[in-house]
Design a protein around this motif. Structure first.
Motif, PDB file in Angstrom:
ATOM      1  N   ASP A  35       0.837  -1.208   0.000  1.00 39.70           N
ATOM      2  CA  ASP A  35       0.000   0.000   0.000  1.00 39.70           C
ATOM      3  C   ASP A  35       0.871   1.257   0.000  1.00 39.70           C
ATOM      4  O   ASP A  35       2.069   1.183  -0.278  1.00 39.70           O
ATOM      5  CB  ASP A  35      -1.000  -0.050   1.172  1.00 39.70           C
ATOM      6  CG  ASP A  35      -0.318  -0.178   2.520  1.00 39.70           C
ATOM      7  OD1 ASP A  35       0.731   0.457   2.725  1.00 39.70           O
ATOM      8  OD2 ASP A  35      -0.824  -0.933   3.375  1.00 39.70           O
ATOM      9  N   ASP A 274      -1.331 -10.176  12.264  1.00 43.45           N
ATOM     10  CA  ASP A 274      -2.535 -10.914  11.859  1.00 43.45           C
ATOM     11  C   ASP A 274      -2.250 -12.123  10.979  1.00 43.45           C
ATOM     12  O   ASP A 274      -3.081 -13.023  10.873  1.00 43.45           O
ATOM     13  CB  ASP A 274      -3.487  -9.981  11.087  1.00 43.45           C
ATOM     14  CG  ASP A 274      -4.329  -9.112  11.996  1.00 43.45           C
ATOM     15  OD1 ASP A 274      -4.024  -9.039  13.202  1.00 43.45           O
ATOM     16  OD2 ASP A 274      -5.289  -8.498  11.500  1.00 43.45           O
ATOM     17  N   VAL A 286      -4.297  -5.788  18.578  1.00 45.56           N
ATOM     18  CA  VAL A 286      -3.135  -4.898  18.666  1.00 45.56           C
ATOM     19  C   VAL A 286      -2.169  -5.308  19.784  1.00 45.56           C
ATOM     20  O   VAL A 286      -0.954  -5.342  19.574  1.00 45.56           O
ATOM     21  CB  VAL A 286      -3.597  -3.432  18.856  1.00 45.56           C
ATOM     22  CG1 VAL A 286      -2.413  -2.521  19.089  1.00 45.56           C
ATOM     23  CG2 VAL A 286      -4.389  -2.979  17.623  1.00 45.56           C
ATOM     24  N   LYS A 317     -15.463  -1.870  20.835  1.00 44.65           N
ATOM     25  CA  LYS A 317     -15.729  -0.420  20.855  1.00 44.65           C
ATOM     26  C   LYS A 317     -17.186  -0.148  20.460  1.00 44.65           C
ATOM     27  O   LYS A 317     -17.476   0.351  19.376  1.00 44.65           O
ATOM     28  CB  LYS A 317     -14.754   0.289  19.911  1.00 44.65           C
ATOM     29  CG  LYS A 317     -13.278   0.010  20.277  1.00 44.65           C
ATOM     30  CD  LYS A 317     -12.313   0.827  19.455  1.00 44.65           C
ATOM     31  CE  LYS A 317     -12.318   0.563  17.980  1.00 44.65           C
ATOM     32  NZ  LYS A 317     -11.902  -0.784  17.527  1.00 44.65           N
TER      33      LYS A 317
HETATM   34  C1  LIG Z   1     -12.170  -2.143  11.622  1.00 44.87           C
HETATM   35  C2  LIG Z   1     -11.196  -2.817  12.565  1.00 44.87           C
HETATM   36  C3  LIG Z   1     -11.208  -2.465  13.918  1.00 44.87           C
HETATM   37  C4  LIG Z   1     -10.323  -3.097  14.795  1.00 44.87           C
HETATM   38  N1  LIG Z   1     -10.346  -2.740  16.117  1.00 44.87           N
HETATM   39  C5  LIG Z   1      -9.470  -3.318  16.964  1.00 44.87           C
HETATM   40  C6  LIG Z   1      -9.450  -2.945  18.355  1.00 44.87           C
HETATM   41  O1  LIG Z   1     -10.246  -2.128  18.816  1.00 44.87           O
HETATM   42  N2  LIG Z   1      -8.518  -3.522  19.172  1.00 44.87           N
HETATM   43  C7  LIG Z   1      -7.619  -4.455  18.691  1.00 44.87           C
HETATM   44  O2  LIG Z   1      -6.794  -4.933  19.464  1.00 44.87           O
HETATM   45  N3  LIG Z   1      -7.624  -4.828  17.396  1.00 44.87           N
HETATM   46  C8  LIG Z   1      -8.517  -4.290  16.524  1.00 44.87           C
HETATM   47  N4  LIG Z   1      -8.526  -4.663  15.210  1.00 44.87           N
HETATM   48  C9  LIG Z   1      -7.474  -5.603  14.752  1.00 44.87           C
HETATM   49  C10 LIG Z   1      -6.132  -4.875  14.546  1.00 44.87           C
HETATM   50  O3  LIG Z   1      -6.368  -3.629  13.938  1.00 44.87           O
HETATM   51  C11 LIG Z   1      -5.218  -5.753  13.713  1.00 44.87           C
HETATM   52  O4  LIG Z   1      -4.915  -6.895  14.501  1.00 44.87           O
HETATM   53  C12 LIG Z   1      -3.908  -5.078  13.320  1.00 44.87           C
HETATM   54  O5  LIG Z   1      -4.099  -3.772  12.841  1.00 44.87           O
HETATM   55  C13 LIG Z   1      -3.207  -5.947  12.259  1.00 44.87           C
HETATM   56  O6  LIG Z   1      -2.015  -5.354  11.854  1.00 44.87           O
HETATM   57  P1  LIG Z   1      -1.056  -6.092  10.809  1.00 44.87           P
HETATM   58  O7  LIG Z   1       0.098  -5.160  10.618  1.00 44.87           O
HETATM   59  O8  LIG Z   1      -0.805  -7.483  11.244  1.00 44.87           O
HETATM   60  O9  LIG Z   1      -1.913  -6.195   9.459  1.00 44.87           O
HETATM   61  P2  LIG Z   1      -2.349  -5.086   8.400  1.00 44.87           P
HETATM   62  O10 LIG Z   1      -2.679  -3.813   9.065  1.00 44.87           O
HETATM   63  O11 LIG Z   1      -3.397  -5.721   7.561  1.00 44.87           O
HETATM   64  O12 LIG Z   1      -1.064  -4.828   7.516  1.00 44.87           O
HETATM   65  C14 LIG Z   1      -0.642  -5.716   6.523  1.00 44.87           C
HETATM   66  C15 LIG Z   1       0.339  -5.011   5.633  1.00 44.87           C
HETATM   67  O13 LIG Z   1       0.906  -5.969   4.713  1.00 44.87           O
HETATM   68  C16 LIG Z   1       0.935  -5.383   3.423  1.00 44.87           C
HETATM   69  N5  LIG Z   1       0.956  -6.464   2.427  1.00 44.87           N
HETATM   70  C17 LIG Z   1       0.068  -7.464   2.259  1.00 44.87           C
HETATM   71  N6  LIG Z   1       0.462  -8.272   1.244  1.00 44.87           N
HETATM   72  C18 LIG Z   1       1.633  -7.777   0.778  1.00 44.87           C
HETATM   73  C19 LIG Z   1       2.543  -8.165  -0.236  1.00 44.87           C
HETATM   74  N7  LIG Z   1       2.331  -9.253  -1.001  1.00 44.87           N
HETATM   75  N8  LIG Z   1       3.638  -7.418  -0.446  1.00 44.87           N
HETATM   76  C20 LIG Z   1       3.885  -6.325   0.324  1.00 44.87           C
HETATM   77  N9  LIG Z   1       3.073  -5.920   1.306  1.00 44.87           N
HETATM   78  C21 LIG Z   1       1.949  -6.632   1.539  1.00 44.87           C
HETATM   79  C22 LIG Z   1      -0.320  -4.522   3.379  1.00 44.87           C
HETATM   80  O14 LIG Z   1      -0.232  -3.564   2.339  1.00 44.87           O
HETATM   81  C23 LIG Z   1      -0.263  -3.902   4.774  1.00 44.87           C
HETATM   82  O15 LIG Z   1       0.595  -2.797   4.792  1.00 44.87           O
HETATM   83  C24 LIG Z   1      -9.410  -4.070  14.312  1.00 44.87           C
HETATM   84  C25 LIG Z   1      -9.418  -4.432  12.957  1.00 44.87           C
HETATM   85  C26 LIG Z   1     -10.306  -3.815  12.087  1.00 44.87           C
HETATM   86  C27 LIG Z   1     -10.307  -4.215  10.623  1.00 44.87           C
END
Ligand SMILES: Cc1cc2nc3c(=O)[nH]c(=O)nc-3n(C[C@H](O)[C@H](O)[C@H](O)COP(=O)(O)OP(=O)(O)OC[C@H]3O[C@@H](n4cnc5c(N)ncnc54)[C@H](O)[C@@H]3O)c2cc1C
Length: 378
Positions: A35, A274, A286, A317
């Motif tokens: 992204d 995740d 988180v 929330k």
């Molecule tokens: C609407 C919503 C509300 C939430 N509220 C809460 C909350 O209140 N409390 C809580 O604890 N958790 C909450 N969560 C969960 C929490 O936000 C997630 O666990 C956390 O943000 C995940 O982060 P991440 O970095 O693992 O994944 P992501 O944020 O999905 O990041 C993945 C990254 O990998 C990149 N990527 C993917 N494939 C490729 C590729 N092939 N090449 C290069 N880059 C790639 C993407 O572009 C992105 O930058 C919520 C989730 C959502 C959707």
């Protein structure tokens, strides 16, 4: 010396980068992301309407600012297409890059909704900031929103949208919201509070089709019931992004499998956030990823450190009736004892000796969260 390569700029990838920098100011780190690399807090996406914040207001530092602030190289709009674990290289649409260590922080994909109909391709999901910008554009000037899924994210969006004056229908397969996390009394209390806010529930139902009609969409449920909507939002769940790892021969289960050092089955390849199954546990929240980032930063900078989790309650929330959940382990002995008052529900999971194993608190009872976390830690 090739850099540490972090794949992904979500909270997992960027938190790891920051934790590495706390320990080592100069070790080369390159963060590669599909992204635009903007830093943002994903949990804010499901309560931004109430907070009066647009997608632009939720955006933090840009990729360039993150790179400068963390003394790292950040490559936005660069999708990794393959991992060569033998030669320690990633292939991307921006070329090849060698790594000394690779960390997969790739997040999770929305589960496809599988609905038929002429409007099926217009069903939205909100899993990142760009999705949220599109969602805000779609609901602008509209009134009727159908949310598919009454889990954590579905309930949060339902609360946020209803509070902002939208007419919200929630279609949910379970008998009450978050049925896998909450005993029925707690789930029903949350449902009732959201009903008072104007949310209409369709429990025990799934969507069958979505057709585009003159003034929006016609959502048909499995019992033939029809909901008229201006926008349909799918919140039926996420599944870890495992395909890259799988194609590289790295063992996967539901997520990319790792041990407590976050090491995958391939040398010098780690996974977190995740996308990861850490000793069989996928914790898509988180706080776990913060703990993982801290431990992994230590490991990558020379001090092998297994991740250890404290008791980590999840807060739902839903301001109309907040919920705090700390699920017991799947194999935990004992059962639930549920007490309901006018203003909330307290459900404690205890074993035969009365020892606390987990809890669910709703409404005014959420005030007991910290005391119970302390009790669990004893
Ligand atoms: C609407 C919503 C509300 C939430 N509220 C809460 C909350 O209140 N409390 C809580 O604890 N958790 C909450 N969560 C969960 C929490 O936000 C997630 O666990 C956390 O943000 C995940 O982060 P991440 O970095 O693992 O994944 P992501 O944020 O999905 O990041 C993945 C990254 O990998 C990149 N990527 C993917 N494939 C490729 C590729 N092939 N090449 C290069 N880059 C790639 C993407 O572009 C992105 O930058 C919520 C989730 C959502 C959707």
């Amino acid at each position: 010396m090739p850099p540490i390569v972090i794949a992904g700029s979500g909270l997992a990838g960027y938190t790891l980068l920051k934790e590495i920098r706390k320990r080592d100011a100069t070790v080369p780190v390159t963060l590669v992301t599909a992204d635009d690399g903007t830093f943002y807090a994903k949990p804010n996406l499901s309560n931004a309407l109430a907070a009066g914040r647009t997608a632009a207001a939720l955006a933090g530092a840009s990729a360039q600012e993150m790179a400068a602030g963390q003394n790292a190289t950040v490559l936005p709009y660069t999708r990794i297409t393959a991992i060569d674990t033998q030669r320690q290289r990633i292939h991307s649409d921006g070329g090849e890059l060698e790594y000394r260590q690779l960390v997969l922080a790739l997040g999770a994909d929305p589960i496809p909704h599988g609905l038929a109909g002429s409007g099926a391709a217009d069903v939205l999901t909100v899993n990142d900031l760009a999705d949220y910008a599109a969602f805000r554009g779609a609901i602008d000037g509209k009134k009727r929103i159908t949310v598919l899924g009454g889990g954590l994210i579905g309930c949060e969006f339902a609360n946020d949208l209803a509070h902002a004056g939208f007419a919200v229908d929630v279609v949910h397969l379970g008998g009450w919201p978050l049925e896998r996390l909450l005993p029925v009394e707690a789930g029903q209390r949350l449902a009732d509070s959201l009903t008072v806010l104007g949310v209409r529930w369709h429990f025990g139902r799934t969507g069958k089709s979505v057709d585009a009609v003159a003034d929006g969409y016609r959502v048909v449920l499995d019992n033939g019931e029809v909901i008229e909507a201006d926008v349909v939002l799918s919140a039926i769940g996420l599944r870890p992004r495992i395909r890259l790892a799988q194609a590289a021969g790295i063992p996967v289960g539901r997520g990319i499998q790792t041990d407590r050092l976050l090491q995958t089955g391939a040398a010098n390849v780690y996974a977190m956030g995740d996308c990861a199954d850490i000793e069989g546990l996928n914790l898509p929240y988180v706080q776990p990823l913060m703990m993982q980032a801290r431990a992994l930063a230590a490991t990558l900078t020379g001090t092998p450190t297994p991740v250890v989790y404290p008791a980590m309650p999840v807060m739902v929330k839903t301001p109309v009736h907040p919920v705090a959940v700390l699920p017991p382990r799947i194999d935990a002995p004992g059962g639930w004892k549920v007490e309901c008052s006018d203003t909330g529900v307290c459900a404690l999971h205890t074993d035969a000796t009365g020892r606390l194993q987990g809890f669910v608190l709703t409404g005014s009872e959420t005030g007991r969260r910290n005391a119970l976390v302390k009790e669990l830690a004893v």
